[in-house]
Design a protein around this motif. Structure first.
Motif, short mmCIF file in Angstrom:
data_model
loop_
_atom_site.label_atom_id
_atom_site.label_comp_id
_atom_site.label_asym_id
_atom_site.label_seq_id
_atom_site.Cartn_x
_atom_site.Cartn_y
_atom_site.Cartn_z
N ILE A 168 25.66 29.84 2.27
CA ILE A 168 24.82 30.67 1.41
C ILE A 168 24.10 31.68 2.29
N LEU A 169 24.32 32.94 2.00
CA LEU A 169 23.79 34.01 2.83
C LEU A 169 22.33 34.31 2.50
N LYS A 170 21.63 34.80 3.52
CA LYS A 170 20.21 35.17 3.38
C LYS A 170 19.99 36.56 3.95
N PRO A 171 18.99 37.26 3.45
CA PRO A 171 18.71 38.60 3.98
C PRO A 171 18.56 38.57 5.50
N GLY A 172 19.20 39.53 6.14
CA GLY A 172 19.13 39.63 7.60
C GLY A 172 20.24 38.91 8.33
N ASP A 173 20.99 38.03 7.66
CA ASP A 173 22.13 37.37 8.32
C ASP A 173 23.13 38.41 8.79
N LYS A 174 23.67 38.18 9.96
CA LYS A 174 24.71 39.06 10.51
C LYS A 174 25.98 38.24 10.73
N LEU A 175 27.08 38.76 10.23
CA LEU A 175 28.36 38.06 10.32
C LEU A 175 29.43 38.97 10.90
N ARG A 176 30.16 38.44 11.85
CA ARG A 176 31.33 39.15 12.38
C ARG A 176 32.48 38.92 11.42
N VAL A 177 33.17 39.99 11.05
CA VAL A 177 34.25 39.89 10.07
C VAL A 177 35.54 40.42 10.67
N ARG A 178 36.57 39.63 10.54
CA ARG A 178 37.92 40.04 10.94
C ARG A 178 38.87 39.76 9.78
N ALA A 179 39.97 40.47 9.76
CA ALA A 179 41.02 40.19 8.78
C ALA A 179 42.28 39.81 9.54
N TYR A 180 42.91 38.76 9.09
CA TYR A 180 44.16 38.29 9.71
C TYR A 180 45.31 38.45 8.73
N GLN A 181 46.50 38.56 9.29
CA GLN A 181 47.68 38.68 8.45
C GLN A 181 48.75 37.68 8.88
N GLN A 182 49.64 37.38 7.96
CA GLN A 182 50.77 36.49 8.24
C GLN A 182 51.84 37.27 8.98
N ILE A 183 52.39 36.71 10.04
CA ILE A 183 53.39 37.43 10.84
C ILE A 183 54.73 36.71 10.87
N VAL A 184 54.92 35.74 9.98
CA VAL A 184 56.22 35.09 9.84
C VAL A 184 56.74 35.38 8.44
N SER A 185 58.04 35.27 8.28
CA SER A 185 58.63 35.51 6.97
C SER A 185 58.36 34.34 6.04
N GLY A 186 58.60 34.55 4.77
CA GLY A 186 58.39 33.48 3.81
C GLY A 186 56.94 33.37 3.39
N THR A 187 56.50 32.15 3.12
CA THR A 187 55.15 31.92 2.61
C THR A 187 54.38 30.98 3.52
N THR A 188 53.06 30.99 3.35
CA THR A 188 52.19 30.02 4.01
C THR A 188 51.21 29.50 2.96
N THR A 189 50.66 28.34 3.20
CA THR A 189 49.76 27.72 2.23
C THR A 189 48.30 28.05 2.54
N SER A 190 47.46 27.81 1.55
CA SER A 190 46.02 27.95 1.78
C SER A 190 45.56 26.99 2.86
N GLU A 191 46.12 25.79 2.88
CA GLU A 191 45.75 24.80 3.90
C GLU A 191 46.06 25.30 5.30
N GLU A 192 47.21 25.94 5.47
CA GLU A 192 47.56 26.48 6.78
C GLU A 192 46.62 27.59 7.19
N ARG A 193 46.30 28.44 6.26
CA ARG A 193 45.42 29.57 6.57
C ARG A 193 44.00 29.10 6.88
N MET A 194 43.52 28.14 6.12
CA MET A 194 42.17 27.64 6.37
C MET A 194 42.10 26.84 7.66
N ALA A 195 43.18 26.14 8.00
CA ALA A 195 43.23 25.43 9.29
C ALA A 195 43.15 26.44 10.43
N PHE A 196 43.80 27.57 10.27
CA PHE A 196 43.72 28.63 11.28
C PHE A 196 42.30 29.17 11.38
N LEU A 197 41.67 29.42 10.24
CA LEU A 197 40.30 29.95 10.25
C LEU A 197 39.34 28.99 10.93
#
Length: 235
Positions: free
Chosen positions: A121-150
């Motif tokens: 839960i965010l509060k005024p003044g909080d600072k967060l570093r934000v990055r965006a990642y992408q999938q680099i293999v063919s096919g699909t990946t699951t939410s579980e795989e992506r969240m494990a990476f995060l």
């Protein structure tokens, strides 16, 4: 015959067939790297095969095949700052009021009522570093795989719809076009629709410059056009 002998050296077609029946035939040179001992292990641990595919089919200190990296950095968006006057309990309704006309599409289920308690839960003044990642293999990946990476990223936090809204307000011009930007959270913190699906907030940045604020599904798989956001505390 030694258990540590690679399957190809046993010249036992039955053992090789058993390995392929496990669904490991996509592993390069399988008979050359998989031993009888390891075959027997995976036959007794079928439930672990999915995680094993991610980790490289390792047992103890032995790694059969080096894991294929599935995700890579798409863009580093820098730091976002939660503005003064930010009120968690009404931030999504305020965002809707201030930004609805900037979107070509907006899912009206993205509300404070449906998403009341993100993991962070965010509060005024909080600072967060934000990055965006992408999938680099063919096919699909699951939410579980992506969240494990995060979760391997230092200081990772899940901010859900609230974080996605701030990214749009402060960083939308830096988002590479033609991608969907998913803001994950744990299932219990996501809105569950009438079909029993947990819905995941996402900002769609179209190639023509238009944006949409929408909800994806946590349960089905994702494709390579579906990027995802990473939030971490910024010191």
């Amino acid at each position: 015959m030694k258990k540590g002998t690679p399957l190809v050296e046993t010249e036992d077609a039955g053992l090789i067939t058993r390995a392929y029946n496990l669904g490991l035939k996509l592993v390069p040179n399988l008979p050359h790297v998989l031993t009888v001992e390891e075959l027997e292990y995976w036959e007794q641990h079928l439930g672990e095969l999915k995680d094993a595919a991610i980790s490289g089919f390792s047992i103890g200190e032995t790694t059969l095949v080096k894991p294929t990296e599935r995700f890579a950095l798409l863009v580093d968006l820098g730091v976002i700052t939660v503005p003064a006057g930010y009120m968690h309990g009404m931030c999504l309704s305020t965002f809707h009021k201030n930004n609805r006309k900037k979107f070509c599409g907006y899912n009206d289920n993205i509300t404070d009522k449906n998403f009341p308690h993100p993991s962070r839960i965010l509060k005024p003044g909080d600072k967060l570093r934000v990055r965006a990642y992408q999938q680099i293999v063919s096919g699909t990946t699951t939410s579980e795989e992506r969240m494990a990476f995060l979760e391997k990223q230092k200081g990772n936090v899940y901010t859900g719809a609230q974080g996605a809204s701030l990214v749009f307000e402060q960083k939308r011009n830096q988002l590479p076009k033609g991608k969907w930007y998913i803001s994950f959270d744990e299932a219990e913190n996501l809105w569950e629709d009438s079909g029993g699906y947990h819905r995941v907030p996402r900002v769609l940045a179209f190639s023509d410059g238009a944006f949409e604020f929408d909800l994806g599904y946590l349960e089905p798989d994702w494709y390579d056009g579906h990027a995802f956001l990473s939030f971490s505390d910024s010191k």
